[in-house]
Write a protein that holds these residues in place. Structure first.
Motif, PDB file in Angstrom:
ATOM      1  N   LEU A  10      81.320  28.686  12.821  1.00  9.05           N
ATOM      2  CA  LEU A  10      82.275  27.957  13.503  1.00  9.05           C
ATOM      3  C   LEU A  10      82.898  26.740  12.942  1.00  9.05           C
ATOM      4  O   LEU A  10      82.009  26.131  12.264  1.00  9.05           O
ATOM      5  N   VAL A  11      84.179  26.539  12.796  1.00  7.51           N
ATOM      6  CA  VAL A  11      84.786  25.650  12.129  1.00  7.51           C
ATOM      7  C   VAL A  11      85.156  24.649  13.325  1.00  7.51           C
ATOM      8  O   VAL A  11      86.093  25.191  14.118  1.00  7.51           O
ATOM      9  N   VAL A  12      84.984  23.397  12.895  1.00  9.52           N
ATOM     10  CA  VAL A  12      85.507  22.384  14.150  1.00  9.52           C
ATOM     11  C   VAL A  12      86.277  21.508  13.232  1.00  9.52           C
ATOM     12  O   VAL A  12      86.010  21.060  12.321  1.00  9.52           O
ATOM     13  N   ILE A  13      87.534  21.351  13.941  1.00  6.93           N
ATOM     14  CA  ILE A  13      88.739  20.292  13.232  1.00  6.93           C
ATOM     15  C   ILE A  13      89.074  19.616  14.411  1.00  6.93           C
ATOM     16  O   ILE A  13      89.728  20.012  15.377  1.00  6.93           O
ATOM     17  N   SER A  14      88.998  17.957  13.902  1.00  5.07           N
ATOM     18  CA  SER A  14      89.485  17.157  15.247  1.00  5.07           C
ATOM     19  C   SER A  14      90.790  16.762  14.538  1.00  5.07           C
ATOM     20  O   SER A  14      91.006  16.365  13.324  1.00  5.07           O
ATOM     21  N   ILE A  15      91.586  16.858  15.702  1.00  2.00           N
ATOM     22  CA  ILE A  15      93.256  16.260  15.233  1.00  2.00           C
ATOM     23  C   ILE A  15      93.575  15.051  16.034  1.00  2.00           C
ATOM     24  O   ILE A  15      93.599  15.053  17.218  1.00  2.00           O
ATOM     25  N   SER A  16      93.629  13.959  15.422  1.00  2.00           N
ATOM     26  CA  SER A  16      93.763  12.969  15.990  1.00  2.00           C
ATOM     27  C   SER A  16      95.493  12.202  16.137  1.00  2.00           C
ATOM     28  O   SER A  16      96.079  12.661  15.221  1.00  2.00           O
ATOM     29  N   LEU A  17      95.846  11.909  17.354  1.00  2.00           N
ATOM     30  CA  LEU A  17      97.026  11.418  17.533  1.00  2.00           C
ATOM     31  C   LEU A  17      97.566   9.755  17.219  1.00  2.00           C
ATOM     32  O   LEU A  17      98.476   9.414  17.438  1.00  2.00           O
ATOM     33  N   ASP A  18      96.221   9.262  16.730  1.00  2.65           N
ATOM     34  CA  ASP A  18      96.307   7.720  16.326  1.00  2.65           C
ATOM     35  C   ASP A  18      97.613   7.348  15.447  1.00  2.65           C
ATOM     36  O   ASP A  18      97.598   8.132  14.519  1.00  2.65           O
ATOM     37  N   LYS A  19      98.082   6.444  15.848  1.00  4.77           N
ATOM     38  CA  LYS A  19      99.288   6.050  14.936  1.00  4.77           C
ATOM     39  C   LYS A  19      98.579   5.385  13.878  1.00  4.77           C
ATOM     40  O   LYS A  19      99.189   5.245  12.486  1.00  4.77           O
ATOM     41  N   ASP A  20      97.663   4.354  13.978  1.00  3.06           N
ATOM     42  CA  ASP A  20      97.097   3.325  12.976  1.00  3.06           C
ATOM     43  C   ASP A  20      96.007   4.313  12.129  1.00  3.06           C
ATOM     44  O   ASP A  20      95.047   4.495  12.708  1.00  3.06           O
ATOM     45  N   GLU A  21      96.147   4.234  10.767  1.00  2.54           N
ATOM     46  CA  GLU A  21      95.400   5.117   9.981  1.00  2.54           C
ATOM     47  C   GLU A  21      93.777   4.321  10.199  1.00  2.54           C
ATOM     48  O   GLU A  21      92.822   4.867  10.005  1.00  2.54           O
ATOM     49  N   ASN A  22      93.737   2.701   9.879  1.00  2.00           N
ATOM     50  CA  ASN A  22      92.681   2.347   9.800  1.00  2.00           C
ATOM     51  C   ASN A  22      91.789   2.461  10.986  1.00  2.00           C
ATOM     52  O   ASN A  22      90.657   2.631  11.075  1.00  2.00           O
ATOM     53  N   ASP A  40      97.458  13.460  12.885  1.00  5.40           N
ATOM     54  CA  ASP A  40      98.826  13.926  13.012  1.00  5.40           C
ATOM     55  C   ASP A  40      99.730  12.562  13.486  1.00  5.40           C
ATOM     56  O   ASP A  40     100.897  12.791  13.481  1.00  5.40           O
ATOM     57  N   GLY A  41      99.208  11.584  13.956  1.00  3.27           N
ATOM     58  CA  GLY A  41      99.981  10.438  14.159  1.00  3.27           C
ATOM     59  C   GLY A  41     100.653  10.178  15.391  1.00  3.27           C
ATOM     60  O   GLY A  41     100.956   8.972  15.851  1.00  3.27           O
ATOM     61  N   SER A  42     100.995  11.016  16.082  1.00  5.10           N
ATOM     62  CA  SER A  42     101.403  11.094  17.643  1.00  5.10           C
ATOM     63  C   SER A  42     101.764  12.422  18.276  1.00  5.10           C
ATOM     64  O   SER A  42     101.716  13.620  17.585  1.00  5.10           O
ATOM     65  N   PHE A  43     102.205  12.309  19.477  1.00  6.39           N
ATOM     66  CA  PHE A  43     102.484  13.729  20.137  1.00  6.39           C
ATOM     67  C   PHE A  43     103.773  14.390  19.539  1.00  6.39           C
ATOM     68  O   PHE A  43     103.980  15.527  19.663  1.00  6.39           O
ATOM     69  N   ASP A  44     104.571  13.618  18.634  1.00  3.75           N
ATOM     70  CA  ASP A  44     105.509  14.339  17.939  1.00  3.75           C
ATOM     71  C   ASP A  44     105.183  14.737  16.711  1.00  3.75           C
ATOM     72  O   ASP A  44     105.812  15.226  15.640  1.00  3.75           O
ATOM     73  N   GLY A  45     103.818  14.758  16.128  1.00  5.44           N
ATOM     74  CA  GLY A  45     103.263  15.253  14.953  1.00  5.44           C
ATOM     75  C   GLY A  45     103.330  16.598  15.055  1.00  5.44           C
ATOM     76  O   GLY A  45     103.564  17.441  15.874  1.00  5.44           O
ATOM     77  N   ALA A  46     103.372  17.240  13.592  1.00  4.30           N
ATOM     78  CA  ALA A  46     103.839  18.410  13.453  1.00  4.30           C
ATOM     79  C   ALA A  46     102.735  19.523  14.041  1.00  4.30           C
ATOM     80  O   ALA A  46     103.017  20.534  14.876  1.00  4.30           O
ATOM     81  N   ILE A  47     101.395  18.779  14.176  1.00  5.99           N
ATOM     82  CA  ILE A  47     100.425  19.886  14.935  1.00  5.99           C
ATOM     83  C   ILE A  47     100.492  19.743  16.300  1.00  5.99           C
ATOM     84  O   ILE A  47     100.621  21.079  16.864  1.00  5.99           O
ATOM     85  N   ALA A  48     100.715  18.692  16.867  1.00  6.19           N
ATOM     86  CA  ALA A  48     100.792  18.596  18.344  1.00  6.19           C
ATOM     87  C   ALA A  48     102.107  19.157  18.848  1.00  6.19           C
ATOM     88  O   ALA A  48     101.846  19.757  19.755  1.00  6.19           O
ATOM     89  N   ARG A  49     103.021  19.458  18.179  1.00  4.25           N
ATOM     90  CA  ARG A  49     104.382  20.141  18.347  1.00  4.25           C
ATOM     91  C   ARG A  49     104.124  21.650  18.521  1.00  4.25           C
ATOM     92  O   ARG A  49     104.529  22.205  19.475  1.00  4.25           O
ATOM     93  N   SER A  50     103.439  21.899  17.293  1.00  3.72           N
ATOM     94  CA  SER A  50     103.328  23.474  17.151  1.00  3.72           C
ATOM     95  C   SER A  50     102.276  23.958  18.262  1.00  3.72           C
ATOM     96  O   SER A  50     102.510  25.185  18.555  1.00  3.72           O
ATOM     97  N   PHE A  51     101.525  23.156  18.849  1.00  2.85           N
ATOM     98  CA  PHE A  51     100.554  23.731  19.626  1.00  2.85           C
ATOM     99  C   PHE A  51     100.798  23.269  21.175  1.00  2.85           C
ATOM    100  O   PHE A  51     100.402  23.555  22.172  1.00  2.85           O
ATOM    101  N   GLY A  52     101.952  22.489  21.282  1.00  3.83           N
ATOM    102  CA  GLY A  52     102.624  22.034  22.497  1.00  3.83           C
ATOM    103  C   GLY A  52     101.627  21.084  23.228  1.00  3.83           C
ATOM    104  O   GLY A  52     101.592  20.824  24.549  1.00  3.83           O
ATOM    105  N   VAL A  53     101.000  19.985  22.447  1.00  4.98           N
ATOM    106  CA  VAL A  53      99.899  19.186  23.082  1.00  4.98           C
ATOM    107  C   VAL A  53     100.858  18.196  23.884  1.00  4.98           C
ATOM    108  O   VAL A  53     101.583  17.267  23.026  1.00  4.98           O
ATOM    109  N   SER A  54     100.695  17.942  25.025  1.00  6.48           N
ATOM    110  CA  SER A  54     101.411  16.788  25.775  1.00  6.48           C
ATOM    111  C   SER A  54     100.384  16.155  26.381  1.00  6.48           C
ATOM    112  O   SER A  54     100.893  14.861  27.045  1.00  6.48           O
ATOM    113  N   ALA A  55      99.212  16.164  26.370  1.00  3.90           N
ATOM    114  CA  ALA A  55      98.015  15.392  27.076  1.00  3.90           C
ATOM    115  C   ALA A  55      96.657  15.512  26.198  1.00  3.90           C
ATOM    116  O   ALA A  55      96.583  16.520  25.476  1.00  3.90           O
TER     117      ALA A  55
END
Length: 120
Positions: A10-22, A40-55
């Motif tokens: 099993l591979v777990v990958i966490s993708i954060s929408l945090d804007k602030d890197e620190n 990914d930086g926000s709901f407008d990030g490439a991965i969030a958009r690709s997977f249709g993440v809205s919440a």
């Protein structure tokens, strides 16, 4: 969940929408999130958009063949689903040569802050 399934196929990958890197890096360190991380930086990030993440939290379960098996928004108990997928992956591994769909990054560099394929 990542710790419960350690040493399993099993591979777990966490993708954060945090804007602030620190802030993101401090959270990952404080919570001992040793599995793969990506910001990914926000709901407008490439991965969030690709997977249709809205919440968030949004959880996606992808099987060993790369097929999206399940998608859920909110705090869900996905342990049962993961147990079934791990059992299926173990059974599959017994019957065919192993070709990992995802290669796990080394533990020395678990954080990524760039889109895949982007230069640093």
């Amino acid at each position: 969940m990542a710790h419960r399934f350690e040493e399993q196929p099993l591979v777990v990958i966490s993708i954060s929408l945090d804007k602030d890197e620190n802030t993101w890096k401090e959270f990952v360190a404080k919570n001992q999130m040793t599995w793969l991380q990506y910001r990914d930086g926000s709901f407008d990030g490439a991965i969030a958009r690709s997977f249709g993440v809205s919440a968030i939290p949004a959880t996606f379960t992808i099987d060993a063949d790369g097929v999206l098996e399940d998608q859920h928004v909110g705090d869900a108990n996905i342990e049962g689903k993961l147990k079934k997928l791990v059992a299926s992956a173990n059974e599959l591994a017994k019957h065919k040569p192993s070709t990992p769909a995802l290669e796990q990054r080394s533990k020395e560099a678990p954080l990524a802050d760039k889109a895949p394929g982007a230069s640093n």
